[in-house]
Scaffold this active site. Structure first.
Site, PDB file in Angstrom:
ATOM      1  N   GLY A 146       0.847  -1.185   0.000  1.00 33.10           N
ATOM      2  CA  GLY A 146       0.000   0.000   0.000  1.00 33.10           C
ATOM      3  C   GLY A 146       0.881   1.232   0.000  1.00 33.10           C
ATOM      4  O   GLY A 146       2.012   1.220  -0.507  1.00 33.10           O
ATOM      5  N   ILE A 148       2.426   2.675   2.480  1.00 28.49           N
ATOM      6  CA  ILE A 148       3.657   2.511   3.263  1.00 28.49           C
ATOM      7  C   ILE A 148       4.645   1.638   2.512  1.00 28.49           C
ATOM      8  O   ILE A 148       5.843   1.939   2.450  1.00 28.49           O
ATOM      9  CB  ILE A 148       3.330   1.946   4.661  1.00 28.49           C
ATOM     10  CG1 ILE A 148       2.627   3.013   5.501  1.00 28.49           C
ATOM     11  CG2 ILE A 148       4.603   1.468   5.368  1.00 28.49           C
ATOM     12  CD1 ILE A 148       2.173   2.542   6.860  1.00 28.49           C
ATOM     13  N   ALA A 227       4.549  -4.116  10.311  1.00 29.42           N
ATOM     14  CA  ALA A 227       3.096  -4.219  10.100  1.00 29.42           C
ATOM     15  C   ALA A 227       2.400  -4.272  11.461  1.00 29.42           C
ATOM     16  O   ALA A 227       2.257  -3.250  12.130  1.00 29.42           O
ATOM     17  CB  ALA A 227       2.794  -5.457   9.257  1.00 29.42           C
ATOM     18  N   ARG A 228       1.995  -5.434  11.881  1.00 22.88           N
ATOM     19  CA  ARG A 228       1.426  -5.693  13.201  1.00 22.88           C
ATOM     20  C   ARG A 228       2.015  -6.994  13.705  1.00 22.88           C
ATOM     21  O   ARG A 228       2.304  -7.913  12.925  1.00 22.88           O
ATOM     22  CB  ARG A 228      -0.105  -5.807  13.139  1.00 22.88           C
ATOM     23  CG  ARG A 228      -0.833  -4.488  12.895  1.00 22.88           C
ATOM     24  CD  ARG A 228      -0.774  -3.588  14.115  1.00 22.88           C
ATOM     25  NE  ARG A 228      -1.611  -2.400  13.988  1.00 22.88           N
ATOM     26  CZ  ARG A 228      -1.206  -1.229  13.523  1.00 22.88           C
ATOM     27  NH1 ARG A 228       0.062  -1.091  13.122  1.00 22.88           N
ATOM     28  NH2 ARG A 228      -2.035  -0.197  13.458  1.00 22.88           N
ATOM     29  N   GLU A 256       2.320  -7.763  22.567  1.00 19.66           N
ATOM     30  CA  GLU A 256       2.846  -6.404  22.575  1.00 19.66           C
ATOM     31  C   GLU A 256       2.081  -5.582  23.607  1.00 19.66           C
ATOM     32  O   GLU A 256       0.852  -5.626  23.617  1.00 19.66           O
ATOM     33  CB  GLU A 256       2.692  -5.778  21.186  1.00 19.66           C
ATOM     34  CG  GLU A 256       3.341  -4.421  21.049  1.00 19.66           C
ATOM     35  CD  GLU A 256       3.212  -3.846  19.650  1.00 19.66           C
ATOM     36  OE1 GLU A 256       2.660  -2.731  19.533  1.00 19.66           O
ATOM     37  OE2 GLU A 256       3.642  -4.505  18.681  1.00 19.66           O
ATOM     38  N   HIS A 275       7.609  -0.530  18.731  1.00 21.46           N
ATOM     39  CA  HIS A 275       6.481  -0.025  17.953  1.00 21.46           C
ATOM     40  C   HIS A 275       6.533   1.500  17.837  1.00 21.46           C
ATOM     41  O   HIS A 275       5.626   2.222  18.270  1.00 21.46           O
ATOM     42  CB  HIS A 275       5.147  -0.461  18.566  1.00 21.46           C
ATOM     43  CG  HIS A 275       4.004  -0.393  17.589  1.00 21.46           C
ATOM     44  ND1 HIS A 275       2.834  -1.098  17.751  1.00 21.46           N
ATOM     45  CD2 HIS A 275       3.849   0.310  16.433  1.00 21.46           C
ATOM     46  CE1 HIS A 275       2.006  -0.839  16.752  1.00 21.46           C
ATOM     47  NE2 HIS A 275       2.612   0.028  15.934  1.00 21.46           N
TER      48      HIS A 275
END
Length: 312
Positions: A146, A148, A227-228, A256, A275
């Site tokens: 995308g 990013i 990402a995640r 996290e 993060h």
């Protein structure tokens, strides 16, 4: 009656807001600034967690737009069922690209060039010279192309990579070359020296980088996750790190925050940042510009940018 807009910043700190609304400052504290039922446009507090993000949604019976200041919208999904049909959910496309892409390159370069080892050597007054991998001549795979992912490729351009391949949900053409569908990952992974995860967290991408994915990466390859955390299967990654076959640089983890005593902290060949991909000095001016642009369009009855979904 003037509609309320809830902002996670004091409105006087956001120049250019249209005069059409009553602005209410709420940064996730225990008390609401006004009746949530009067809120027409909700800008979600940034980095305050899922519980705070979704807490007022059920009472926001008149809300028409929910605007996140994050690129992902996964933190809002648990509360979407409380919203009436027709509510727009907008993300922060355009806010985090510069910061996240910058950190991605920092993690790649630090990991390849041995920066963590140099820092440890400095603490011990050790001169750790030698040959280290360069990013030049490496093959890079970006999974999640995308805005990013595209910004990451922009910053890879000067580094003389041998190849940059791109993967997203479906095939499309770009000026830089094709974007391959996720179904082609098994053929692309063994060719990459660096695999970058910049995909949203969805049901399709949760656990995407699991044992099968990681086993197809070439020996010595570097996995970078901006990402995640749940996009990666932590146990499968730990097994690859502890065997010495793969390296990793992670801005996000699962769980996290990573708790004290978790084996990932001390796994070999891993670099962890807490993060911070989007939380830099570049965030605030871009976030404010997004909010002003969106609210100006909303006040004028114009279509909004960054609409991810409409509730039904």
């Amino acid at each position: 009656m003037t509609a309320d807009v809830w902002l996670p910043l004091p409105p006087e700190e956001i120049p250019g807001l249209p005069d059409a609304f009553a602005y209410r400052f709420w940064d996730g504290g225990p008390d609401y600034p006004a009746d949530p039922a009067d809120c027409a446009y909700y800008v979600v507090p940034y980095m305050k967690g899922v519980d705070i993000a979704v807490r007022p949604l059920a009472a926001m019976t008149g809300v028409r737009v929910v605007q996140t200041l994050s690129a992902g919208i996964d933190q809002m999904e648990p509360g979407l069922g409380a919203l009436a049909p027709g509510v727009l959910l907008c993300n922060a496309r355009g806010v985090h690209e510069a910061s996240t892409a910058e950190l991605t390159l920092a993690l790649i370069l630090a990991s390849l060039r041995g920066i963590p080892s140099f820092v440890a050597g400095q603490d011990k007054e050790e001169w750790r010279s030698g040959f280290y991998p360069a990013l030049a001549d490496k093959s890079v795979l970006i999974v999640g192309y995308g805005s990013i992912g595209a910004a990451i490729e922009d910053r890879l351009a000067p580094f003389e990579c041998a190849r940059v391949a791109r993967v997203a949900r479906s095939w499309r053409a770009t000026a830089r070359g094709p974007v391959h569908p996720l179904t082609e990952l098994p053929e692309l992974l063994p060719q990459a020296d660096v695999v970058i995860l910049s995909t949203p967290l969805t049901e399709q991408t949760k656990g995407l980088a699991g044992a099968a994915f990681l086993s197809r990466m070439k020996d010595g390859a570097l996995l970078v996750n901006v990402a995640r955390g749940p996009v990666v299967d932590t146990e499968a990654l730990l097994a690859e790190l502890e065997s010495g076959r793969l390296r990793a640089a992670l801005d996000v983890t699962d769980p996290e925050p990573l708790p004290a005593g978790h084996p990932l902290w001390h796994a070999p060949h891993v670099l962890i940042s807490p993060h911070v991909g989007g939380s830099t000095s570049a965030f605030m001016p871009r976030a404010k510009r997004l909010v002003v642009r969106q609210l100006t369009r909303f006040a004028a009855g114009e279509p909004l940018d960054n609409v991810v979904l409409t509730t039904s």
